[in-house]
Design an enzyme around this catalytic site. Sequence first.
Site, short mmCIF file in Angstrom:
data_model
loop_
_atom_site.label_atom_id
_atom_site.label_comp_id
_atom_site.label_asym_id
_atom_site.label_seq_id
_atom_site.Cartn_x
_atom_site.Cartn_y
_atom_site.Cartn_z
N LYS A 194 50.96 31.51 49.12
CA LYS A 194 49.65 31.89 48.56
C LYS A 194 49.02 30.72 47.81
O LYS A 194 49.74 29.93 47.19
CB LYS A 194 49.81 33.07 47.59
CG LYS A 194 50.16 34.39 48.23
CD LYS A 194 50.18 35.49 47.17
CE LYS A 194 50.27 36.86 47.83
NZ LYS A 194 50.25 37.96 46.83
N GLY A 241 41.51 37.47 47.40
CA GLY A 241 40.73 37.92 48.56
C GLY A 241 41.35 37.50 49.88
O GLY A 241 40.70 37.55 50.91
N GLY A 242 42.64 37.11 49.84
CA GLY A 242 43.37 36.87 51.08
C GLY A 242 43.20 35.49 51.67
O GLY A 242 43.85 35.17 52.66
N HIS A 295 40.11 42.46 53.79
CA HIS A 295 40.16 42.29 52.33
C HIS A 295 38.94 42.85 51.61
O HIS A 295 38.70 42.54 50.45
CB HIS A 295 40.39 40.82 51.95
CG HIS A 295 41.68 40.28 52.53
ND1 HIS A 295 42.91 40.72 52.10
CD2 HIS A 295 41.93 39.41 53.54
CE1 HIS A 295 43.85 40.12 52.80
NE2 HIS A 295 43.28 39.32 53.69
N GLU A 308 47.68 40.29 41.01
CA GLU A 308 46.54 39.59 40.39
C GLU A 308 45.95 40.45 39.28
O GLU A 308 46.22 41.65 39.22
CB GLU A 308 45.41 39.36 41.42
CG GLU A 308 45.76 38.35 42.49
CD GLU A 308 44.71 38.27 43.60
OE1 GLU A 308 43.55 38.65 43.37
OE2 GLU A 308 45.08 37.83 44.69
N ASN A 349 42.01 41.25 37.68
CA ASN A 349 40.57 41.04 37.72
C ASN A 349 40.01 41.26 36.32
O ASN A 349 40.27 42.28 35.70
CB ASN A 349 39.89 42.01 38.69
CG ASN A 349 40.43 41.85 40.09
OD1 ASN A 349 40.61 40.73 40.55
ND2 ASN A 349 40.72 42.94 40.75
N ARG A 360 36.91 41.76 35.27
CA ARG A 360 35.52 42.23 35.38
C ARG A 360 35.50 43.73 35.57
O ARG A 360 36.53 44.35 35.83
CB ARG A 360 34.87 41.57 36.60
CG ARG A 360 35.61 41.95 37.89
CD ARG A 360 34.88 41.56 39.16
NE ARG A 360 35.53 42.16 40.32
CZ ARG A 360 36.56 41.65 40.96
NH1 ARG A 360 37.11 40.53 40.56
NH2 ARG A 360 37.08 42.27 42.01
C1 MV4 Z 1 50.65 40.18 49.47
C2 MV4 Z 1 50.94 40.96 50.60
C3 MV4 Z 1 52.27 41.13 50.93
N1 MV4 Z 1 53.25 40.57 50.18
N2 MV4 Z 1 51.65 39.65 48.74
C4 MV4 Z 1 45.95 39.99 50.14
C5 MV4 Z 1 44.87 39.65 49.19
C6 MV4 Z 1 45.53 39.17 47.97
N3 MV4 Z 1 44.77 39.56 46.82
C7 MV4 Z 1 46.90 39.75 48.00
N4 MV4 Z 1 47.12 40.12 49.35
C8 MV4 Z 1 48.36 40.46 49.81
N5 MV4 Z 1 49.39 39.96 49.08
C9 MV4 Z 1 52.92 39.84 49.10
N6 MV4 Z 1 53.89 39.28 48.38
C10 MV4 Z 1 49.88 41.50 51.34
C11 MV4 Z 1 48.58 41.25 50.93
C12 MV4 Z 1 47.54 41.89 51.72
C13 MV4 Z 1 46.73 42.90 51.18
C14 MV4 Z 1 46.85 43.28 49.84
C15 MV4 Z 1 46.06 44.29 49.31
C16 MV4 Z 1 45.15 44.93 50.12
C17 MV4 Z 1 44.99 44.57 51.44
C18 MV4 Z 1 45.78 43.56 51.97
C19 MV4 Z 1 45.65 43.20 53.31
C20 MV4 Z 1 46.42 42.21 53.83
C21 MV4 Z 1 47.36 41.54 53.05
#
Ligand code: MV4
Length: 452
Positions: A158, A164-165, A235, A287, A289, A291
């Site tokens: 990451k 936001g991905g 996202h 994370e 936020n 806001r």
């Molecule tokens: C992840 C995850 C799986 N494992 N972290 C995507 C956006 C970012 N804010 C965090 N995200 C993700 N983190 C770990 N360790 C999968 C996602 C993710 C996701 C998270 C929340 C809502 C939709 C999503 C869609 C794809 C991937």
Amino acid sequence: MFKKILIANRGEIALRILRACKELGIATVAVHSTADADAMHVRLADESVCIGPPPARESYLNVPSLLAACEITGADAVHPGYGFLAENARFAEILKDHNIHFIGPKAEHIRIMGDKIEAKKTAQRLGIPVVPGSDGGITSDEEAQRVAAEIGFPVLVKAAAGGGGRGMKVAMTADDLSQALSTARSEAKAAFGDDAVYLEKYLAKPRHIEVQVLGDGRGHAIHLGERDCSLQRRHQKVWEEAPSPVITPAQRAEIGETVAKAMRDMNYLGVGTVEFLYEDGNFYFIEMNTRIQVEHPVTEMVTGIDLINEQIRVAAGEPLNLRQEDVVFEGHAIECRVNAEHPTTFRPSPGRITHYHVPGGLGIRVDSNAYQGYSIPPHYDSLVGKLIVHGKTRDECLMRLRRALDEFVVDGIDTTLPLFRTLVRTKAIAEGQYDIHWLEHFLAEHPEKKAG
Ligand code: MV4
């Protein structure tokens, strides 16, 4: 209390903030680009100032223009809404330097949470459970391999500046890791100008569950329960609900108290959302936020607490007069984000709304800046409005939502209303059995169903 608030935003959230100001007896200043001269928030504000041409960087993100608008109107506070300058620590500091209050958290907290590595370190130090992974940034392939071997594959790389991905890469095995690292790094560098990355255990089928918090900046903070935002497409959240269909009252109290204590320990000021992935009964921080969020109304509907009103009052230095035991959760709420997009291709559909009729009745709320004859400009996000429905139980909420969606008329443009009419009648949704990937799979597997 503030005398005059400048609302540095547009669309439904500008209107939402304006309503809270009116109820508090605070004068309002709307700002708008030339594309938004006909907007509802401009019509309803006490004063308005045109701050620039349509592109956001020249208007809603134009700090000198916003400062000039404050100066001209004598506004003593700025509400940033969401998006635009809402999580810009520098903007908060600049306002402070001009003796204007920023209605949001302290700049230091915005800055910490904007750096995902710092945010995670801070969360962990404050006792919030985090996803297993690297302690901070990854500086070499060797370090990445060592951490990955420890936590086990698959792993996720990451970007520290991400969210936001963007800048995320999965490595299924040790052989993929070096490639994932360099791709994530270069994408992060290109997107954010910062190539710092970190490593986490990849959770395959989690839900996205976030906890709403509210703090007074002086050691008092409470939680307002969770929202389940697992239904997303690229996202972008599509459907949000409170409470989560899979969380028990005991789990809510436990994660809520953990988060509230952390906010007390950091003297957090204002509203905030702590985001978790939830899998196999466990919460993992991803994370925070700093806001007000688009989906805040579902929390308002189940708690009866006006989050924008509270946000304004704590920003003005008033104490929080809510104790944790005053927060009582009642019933169930669901929000559908109605976008000006084609319901199957999701192609943006700006343009003139020829007919507009919103649903009503018990438990129905529509937060929208739209009206009959309004033209949705092509320059900004495609949100037409949010339909928020409350019921005593989730089943009653779904029943009401079906009825409300059938009443909602937005003609002249494409909207995602037909998608919601399908979703609300889909078994997995009715049963609350969905994870963060469910909607994307549904849309890929059932293209014929999407239009309802
Ligand atoms: C992840 C995850 C799986 N494992 N972290 C995507 C956006 C970012 N804010 C965090 N995200 C993700 N983190 C770990 N360790 C999968 C996602 C993710 C996701 C998270 C929340 C809502 C939709 C999503 C869609 C794809 C991937």
